[in-house]
Scaffold this active site. Structure first.
Site, mmCIF file in Angstrom:
data_model
loop_
_atom_site.group_PDB
_atom_site.id
_atom_site.type_symbol
_atom_site.label_atom_id
_atom_site.label_comp_id
_atom_site.label_asym_id
_atom_site.label_seq_id
_atom_site.Cartn_x
_atom_site.Cartn_y
_atom_site.Cartn_z
ATOM 1 N N GLU A 145 51.451 38.003 -14.542
ATOM 2 C CA GLU A 145 50.876 37.068 -13.568
ATOM 3 C C GLU A 145 50.496 35.801 -14.319
ATOM 4 O OE1 GLU A 145 46.726 36.388 -11.118
ATOM 5 O OE2 GLU A 145 47.413 38.452 -11.372
ATOM 6 N N ARG A 171 46.025 27.915 -12.927
ATOM 7 C CA ARG A 171 44.759 27.284 -13.324
ATOM 8 C C ARG A 171 44.958 26.156 -14.323
ATOM 9 N NH1 ARG A 171 41.314 32.821 -14.460
ATOM 10 N NH2 ARG A 171 41.718 33.817 -12.448
ATOM 11 N N LYS A 195 45.360 43.362 -4.298
ATOM 12 C CA LYS A 195 44.628 43.123 -5.535
ATOM 13 C C LYS A 195 43.155 43.387 -5.232
ATOM 14 C CE LYS A 195 43.366 39.285 -8.615
ATOM 15 N NZ LYS A 195 43.888 38.085 -9.274
#
Length: 206
Positions: A42, A46, A130
């Site tokens: 993943e 950011r 998740k």
């Protein structure tokens, strides 16, 4: 589509969560992870170079399933799909975002932290989530409690998972894999060390 995200997550017991600040030498990182038998990653949105990294990884490392993390709106979803990501991961979810993933037929792992979140997404057909932030949202005991009302749901817990507690999470019957940043700590530049950490993580079989 919902089955496809589960099959992607099933490929490795641990999904490294990567926050990458520089594009240079990023190929070495992915090579180190592949040597460590990692199949899914993943890459969080950011940093300014995240999309470029997703493009590089998806073009050059076909054995890796490249996930885009921190996807929080519809435009993110389309952008990461166009960049070559195999799937998207969100810290939470809105009905709008979840419906967009269905509309563009893109594997999507929505984030949940309580029963209401799960029920809203179940209505749309989602069965893999998740669980975030895993430790802060109630930890293993909370996840165990969710298996009662939701016996057919699978989770990828992320947030507070590390090399010491990962196996305990993986031993839960409703956990398909875990996400964590310990395999690639921000300050480690030793690719052999990353491979060794990845190998240890890939051996955490349920």
């Amino acid at each position: 589509m919902h089955d496809s995200i589960k099959s992607i997550l099933s490929m490795s017991p641990v999904m490294p969560v990567l926050t990458i600040n520089k594009v240079e030498k990023v190929e070495y990182l992915f090579e180190a992870l592949i040597k460590g038998n990692i199949k899914t990653v993943e890459i969080t949105l950011r940093t300014d170079c995240a999309l470029q990294v997703i493009e590089i990884a998806s073009k050059n490392f076909s054995t890796l399933q490249i996930g885009a993390g921190t996807v929080i709106n519809e435009s993110h979803l389309q952008t990461v799909k166009d960049a070559g990501a195999s799937f998207a991961v969100s810290p939470g979810a809105t009905t709008t975002l979840a419906k967009k993933a269905i509309e563009i037929d893109f594997p999507f792992l929505p984030g949940v932290s309580n029963s209401s979140d799960i029920m809203k997404l179940l209505d749309l057909g989602f069965k893999s989530f998740k669980f975030f932030p895993a430790q802060a949202a109630g930890g293993i005991n909370y996840l165990k409690a969710l298996s009662g009302p939701f016996p057919d749901i699978s989770f990828c817990p992320t947030g507070g998972i590390n090399e010491d507690n990962a196996i305990e999470w993986l031993n839960q019957k409703n956990v398909i894999c875990v996400g964590g940043s310990w395999i690639v700590p921000s300050k480690i530049k030793d690719y052999k060390e990353i491979t060794n950490r990845a190998l240890l993580a890939s051996q955490l079989i349920k």
